[in-house]
Motif scaffolding. Structure first.
Motif, PDB file in Angstrom:
ATOM      1  N   ARG A 222       0.766  -1.183   0.093  1.00 53.04           N
ATOM      2  CA  ARG A 222       0.105   0.198  -0.041  1.00 53.04           C
ATOM      3  C   ARG A 222       0.872   1.315   0.157  1.00 53.04           C
ATOM      4  N   TRP A 223       1.829   1.127   0.797  1.00 48.46           N
ATOM      5  CA  TRP A 223       2.692   2.446   0.599  1.00 48.46           C
ATOM      6  C   TRP A 223       3.432   2.851  -0.518  1.00 48.46           C
ATOM      7  N   ILE A 224       3.642   1.629  -1.300  1.00 46.58           N
ATOM      8  CA  ILE A 224       4.187   2.077  -2.564  1.00 46.58           C
ATOM      9  C   ILE A 224       3.194   2.713  -3.607  1.00 46.58           C
ATOM     10  N   ARG A 225       1.934   1.863  -3.616  1.00 51.19           N
ATOM     11  CA  ARG A 225       0.894   2.517  -4.293  1.00 51.19           C
ATOM     12  C   ARG A 225       0.552   3.735  -4.084  1.00 51.19           C
ATOM     13  N   LYS A 226       0.561   4.150  -3.001  1.00 53.04           N
ATOM     14  CA  LYS A 226       0.171   5.448  -2.446  1.00 53.04           C
ATOM     15  C   LYS A 226       1.152   6.573  -2.809  1.00 53.04           C
ATOM     16  N   GLN A 227       2.348   6.096  -2.869  1.00 55.37           N
ATOM     17  CA  GLN A 227       3.349   7.099  -3.289  1.00 55.37           C
ATOM     18  C   GLN A 227       3.438   7.415  -4.735  1.00 55.37           C
ATOM     19  N   LEU A 228       3.158   6.152  -5.439  1.00 55.41           N
ATOM     20  CA  LEU A 228       3.055   6.227  -7.012  1.00 55.41           C
ATOM     21  C   LEU A 228       1.986   7.155  -7.375  1.00 55.41           C
ATOM     22  N   GLU A 229       0.662   6.847  -6.642  1.00 57.43           N
ATOM     23  CA  GLU A 229      -0.431   7.883  -6.832  1.00 57.43           C
ATOM     24  C   GLU A 229      -0.379   9.259  -6.588  1.00 57.43           C
ATOM     25  N   ALA A 230       0.670   9.385  -5.616  1.00 54.10           N
ATOM     26  CA  ALA A 230       0.916  10.898  -5.449  1.00 54.10           C
ATOM     27  C   ALA A 230       1.682  11.482  -6.336  1.00 54.10           C
ATOM     28  N   TYR A 231       2.263  10.961  -7.175  1.00 51.08           N
ATOM     29  CA  TYR A 231       3.158  11.602  -8.566  1.00 51.08           C
ATOM     30  C   TYR A 231       2.331  11.842  -9.691  1.00 51.08           C
ATOM     31  N   ASP A 233       1.110  11.920 -12.886  1.00 52.43           N
ATOM     32  CA  ASP A 233       1.498  12.000 -14.308  1.00 52.43           C
ATOM     33  C   ASP A 233       3.169  12.379 -14.285  1.00 52.43           C
ATOM     34  N   ASP A 234       3.773  12.549 -13.168  1.00 50.55           N
ATOM     35  CA  ASP A 234       5.032  12.970 -13.201  1.00 50.55           C
ATOM     36  C   ASP A 234       5.804  11.595 -13.304  1.00 50.55           C
ATOM     37  N   ILE A 235       6.093  11.263 -14.683  1.00 52.74           N
ATOM     38  CA  ILE A 235       6.914  10.180 -14.775  1.00 52.74           C
ATOM     39  C   ILE A 235       8.198   9.990 -14.333  1.00 52.74           C
ATOM     40  N   GLU A 236       9.038  11.125 -14.456  1.00 52.64           N
ATOM     41  CA  GLU A 236      10.327  11.144 -13.939  1.00 52.64           C
ATOM     42  C   GLU A 236      10.520  10.828 -12.447  1.00 52.64           C
ATOM     43  N   SER A 237       9.427  11.288 -11.523  1.00 51.38           N
ATOM     44  CA  SER A 237       9.399  11.067 -10.225  1.00 51.38           C
ATOM     45  C   SER A 237       9.156   9.578 -10.194  1.00 51.38           C
ATOM     46  N   ILE A 238       8.206   9.011 -10.905  1.00 49.43           N
ATOM     47  CA  ILE A 238       7.792   7.630 -10.845  1.00 49.43           C
ATOM     48  C   ILE A 238       9.044   6.703 -10.766  1.00 49.43           C
ATOM     49  N   LYS A 239       9.627   7.015 -11.983  1.00 46.28           N
ATOM     50  CA  LYS A 239      10.850   6.210 -12.202  1.00 46.28           C
ATOM     51  C   LYS A 239      11.948   6.326 -11.027  1.00 46.28           C
ATOM     52  N   LYS A 240      12.281   7.638 -10.686  1.00 46.96           N
ATOM     53  CA  LYS A 240      13.225   7.852  -9.687  1.00 46.96           C
ATOM     54  C   LYS A 240      12.831   7.192  -8.338  1.00 46.96           C
ATOM     55  N   PHE A 241      11.472   7.130  -7.986  1.00 47.30           N
ATOM     56  CA  PHE A 241      11.102   6.549  -6.702  1.00 47.30           C
ATOM     57  C   PHE A 241      11.153   4.942  -6.643  1.00 47.30           C
TER      58      PHE A 241
END
Length: 289
Positions: A222-231, A233-241
């Motif tokens: 869940r913590w990964i899902r929520k962090q990814l959701e927070a980004y 459409d910010d693809i670069e932040s998704i990739k970095k995280f």
């Protein structure tokens, strides 16, 4: 206990067979980049019911001839023993020495499972036909196969594949490390003594990851899902995280005794190579724990 008994660490990358000449050209570029890291082998997937059979064969043979061992995936669902015999003979003739043996999925509209119904039947068939020529990889499911009746039955099914002659296993990807080590501990108590290599899926796209994970039964915490959701459409932040999360996961896996890593590349070089380089795998000896 977390680690398996001493096994030499090994590293591999998985591709899917391209549908077009442009896709094959892209894969060649990806292959060349990954080959610079000198992995132990590449593997090439096999479509449901053998739907990519010809493309899988061509991709495997072409890549294998370029100097790094390449392993075809082979599934028994929808296949005849005659077809499987022809494929095994073809791969042996082309000096293929490793096979990933799977049950596979039944394509939509196909009513018959084929002559061999389960992966342990396929492993047994390969051994009877080809003896010890092939190193046979099988699938393992730390979070259990989505179609398994229950957890205990899934462990029994895995043991059947090992007893039939499997040499080693590659897991479905996961992000819950404890599930992997718990699975390893459980199968060791059953007398299973083969390397179980973690399958690693880089995180590059939130919606695709969630859709595919929900379909195949891989938990995204869940913590990964929520962090990814927070980004958003910010693809670069998704990739970095995603890179940070998966790198840290791989570090712990290797530190605690996993016998290597198998990267699901989705025919992309950069996500897997970033993790590889973060781990400094090219600078390390492949050691046995």
């Amino acid at each position: 206990m977390n680690s398996q008994r001493p096994f030499k660490q090994r590293y591999s990358f998985e591709f899917f067979p391209p549908k077009t000449p442009a896709g094959m050209e892209k894969l060649q570029t990806v292959r060349d980049e990954l080959a610079k890291r000198n992995p132990d082998f590449f593997s090439v997937t096999y479509g449901a019911g053998g739907s990519t059979q010809e493309r899988t064969i061509n991709t495997v043979v072409n890549l294998h001839k370029q100097g790094i061992s390449t392993a075809p995936h082979l599934s028994c669902i929808g296949a005849t023993t005659e077809t499987l015999t022809e494929l095994l003979d073809l791969y042996k003739a082309n000096d293929i020495q490793r096979i990933v043996a799977l049950r596979g999925d039944l394509p939509s509209g196909m009513g018959a499972h084929g002559e061999l119904r389960y992966a342990n039947d396929l492993v047994e068939f390969i051994r009877k036909h080809s003896g010890d020529h092939f190193n046979i990889e099988v699938a393992a499911y730390p979070e259990f196969h989505p179609q398994a009746a229950n957890a205990e039955q899934d462990l029994i099914n895995f043991k059947r594949k090992v007893d039939a002659g499997a040499n080693s296993a590659i897991t479905q990807y996961f992000y819950n490390i404890d599930s992997y080590f718990y699975f390893v501990d459980r199968v060791e108590t059953m007398g299973i003594d083969i390397p179980i290599v973690p399958g690693i899926m880089p995180i590059t796209n939130y919606s695709n990851l969630i859709r595919f994970s929900d379909m195949c039964g891989a938990e995204v915490p869940r913590w990964i899902r929520k962090q990814l959701e927070a980004y958003g459409d910010d693809i670069e932040s998704i990739k970095k995280f995603g890179e940070e999360v998966v790198t840290e996961m791989c570090e712990r896996l290797l530190d605690e005794g996993a016998p290597g890593l198998h990267f699901y590349t989705l025919n992309q070089a950069e996500p897997s190579l970033n993790i590889w380089d973060n781990l400094s795998l090219s600078d390390q000896e492949k050691i046995a724990f």
